[in-house]
Enzyme design. Structure first.
Site, PDB file in Angstrom:
ATOM      1  N   TYR A   1       4.294  -5.937   4.618  1.00 23.38           N
ATOM      2  CA  TYR A   1       3.541  -6.071   3.189  1.00 23.38           C
ATOM      3  C   TYR A   1       3.291  -7.305   2.732  1.00 23.38           C
ATOM      4  O   TYR A   1       4.395  -8.084   2.759  1.00 23.38           O
ATOM      5  CB  TYR A   1       4.374  -4.992   2.219  1.00 23.38           C
ATOM      6  CG  TYR A   1       3.719  -5.181   0.881  1.00 23.38           C
ATOM      7  CD1 TYR A   1       2.669  -4.102   0.534  1.00 23.38           C
ATOM      8  CD2 TYR A   1       3.999  -6.277   0.035  1.00 23.38           C
ATOM      9  CE1 TYR A   1       2.034  -4.040  -0.841  1.00 23.38           C
ATOM     10  CE2 TYR A   1       3.575  -6.336  -1.265  1.00 23.38           C
ATOM     11  CZ  TYR A   1       2.487  -5.365  -1.597  1.00 23.38           C
ATOM     12  OH  TYR A   1       1.946  -5.477  -2.835  1.00 23.38           O
TER      13      TYR A   1
ATOM     14  N   GLU B   1      -3.882  -7.374  -1.950  1.00 23.63           N
ATOM     15  CA  GLU B   1      -2.680  -6.658  -1.470  1.00 23.63           C
ATOM     16  C   GLU B   1      -2.941  -6.283   0.118  1.00 23.63           C
ATOM     17  O   GLU B   1      -4.315  -5.756   0.352  1.00 23.63           O
ATOM     18  CB  GLU B   1      -2.729  -5.372  -2.233  1.00 23.63           C
ATOM     19  CG  GLU B   1      -1.517  -4.745  -1.564  1.00 23.63           C
ATOM     20  CD  GLU B   1      -0.927  -3.440  -2.646  1.00 23.63           C
ATOM     21  OE1 GLU B   1       0.041  -3.335  -3.028  1.00 23.63           O
ATOM     22  OE2 GLU B   1      -2.018  -2.581  -2.894  1.00 23.63           O
TER      23      GLU B   1
END
Length: 391
Positions: free
Chosen positions: A113, A201
């Site tokens: 991530y 993101e």
């Protein structure tokens, strides 16, 4: 402003952020052709067909399909295009799928991530990385906060080499993966700044067995306050993904967010609007929207606000809460009366005006002969709203 995954990846490619080869398609035939070409270029293997909507959780909802043949891609596209995809982020109403992304398959070794946003508490951008890719970062933060590293970036210095390396070390990258990870992190931060993003993101950020570091998914939010610097972003907006009332409000320069309550709110100032919503909830009502008409609150903006609020069939009463600082209360009252006459008021409207000429404004409302109920203070206004809902 939200944009689709394929649009985000096109923007990121300009800044040398590594993304898979992909093609956006608007019909099942286009999907089949794109899949055929991609499989031929790859020499077989798999391709991925992804539904393009402004919401996460697509994979779990059936919006992502790994296929081995163009015929399978075609069959899935026929099923998905025009259907309503319901994820944990769309709500029960879901979103209609109008386009699909055909993407090359990746030889994935690990999923990570990477995210960048503004930390308002310290007035700095924050780089966040985690070894738990493919999961909701909120769930990771709640259950395994030690698996998230946050690095604050000085706005004057920008991202430093040691910070990118620190993040890559935390992600347990080594060798060629480490070099590519540092390059990716630096490129993404530069893209975040240059594109005027409020969020960038990458989830998951994948590491391939060949040592590549690639954005398998990409979520980019563009800062509305910076859109004037990027007129080219206008073509990225997909109004079909937005609430129709919010689209209409934006055309009148109104800050409107639709909620699921029964009391329409029209307020000047975001802070006062939040307080108004709280007081409605405390009094037993439920706000149907957030609506900030701005400091002027002219007859034109009030009328636009009325029309948008009344378009929501769940609204049973309206609370107008205006502080007359920039504009006098009597002018606001005149605007409310004029707008009410033009629009018509099928539900009771409680009006609380405070500030310059508030007494005169209250008299104008009381003598208007319209379904306008003046209120003194927030407590009185909330009680009158509750009473109006009960009647």
């Amino acid at each position: 402003m939200n944009i689709h995954e394929y649009q985000a990846k096109e923007l990121l490619k300009r800044f040398n952020v590594a993304v898979p080869k992909n093609t956006v398609c608007f019909s099942a035939e286009e999907v089949k052709t794109a899949a055929e070409q991609m499989l031929a270029e790859q020499g077989g293997g798999v391709v991925v067909v992804k539904a393009q909507i402004h919401a996460g959780g697509r994979g779990k909802a059936g919006g992502v399909k790994v296929v081995k043949t163009a015929d399978d891609a075609y069959a899935y596209a026929q099923k998905m295009l025009g259907s309503t995809l319901v994820t944990h982020q769309t709500g029960p109403e879901g979103r209609v799928v109008r386009r699909l992304l055909v993407e090359q398959g990746m030889n994935i070794e690990r999923e990570l991530y990477l995210g960048i946003t503004l930390d308002r508490a310290v007035s700095k951008n924050v780089l966040m990385v985690s070894t738990e890719g493919g999961m909701d970062i909120e769930a990771v933060a709640e259950h395994s906060p030690e698996k998230i590293l946050k690095i604050h970036i000085d706005p004057l210095l920008g991202i430093q080499g040691y910070q990118a390396r620190e993040a890559a070390f935390f992600l347990q990258l080594s060798g060629e993966q480490f070099k590519n990870g540092v390059k990716f992190i630096t490129a993404l931060y530069n893209a975040y700044l240059q594109l005027d993003c409020s969020l960038a993101e990458i989830n998951p950020l994948v590491v391939t067995k060949e040592g590549d570091v690639i954005a398998l998914d990409a979520k980019i939010n563009l800062d509305d306050n910076a859109l004037y610097r990027h007129p080219e972003y206008a073509e990225l907006r997909d109004e079909s993904e937005e609430d129709p009332l919010e689209v209409e409000a934006s055309k009148s320069n109104l800050n409107y967010v639709r909620l699921d309550g029964n009391v329409g709110c029209m307020v000047n100032g975001a802070g006062l609007a939040m307080a108004t919503m709280d007081i409605i909830q405390l009094a037993g009502g439920k706000p149907a929207n957030f609506l900030d008409v701005g400091g002027g609150a002219s007859a034109k903006t009030v009328e636009a606000g009325f029309r948008i609020i009344l378009s929501d069939k769940n609204v049973k009463a309206i609370l107008i809460n205006i502080f007359g600082g920039i504009v006098r209360c009597d002018r606001v009252a005149a605007g409310v009366i004029e707008a009410a006459k033009n629009v018509g008021l099928p539900v009771p409207v409680i009006v609380r005006l405070e500030g310059t000429n508030a007494d005169l404004a209250q008299k104008m409302l009381d003598e208007s002969g319209l379904n306008l109920i003046s209120a003194q203070g927030l407590k009185d206004a909330s009680e009158k709203v509750t009473k109006a809902l009960a009647s």
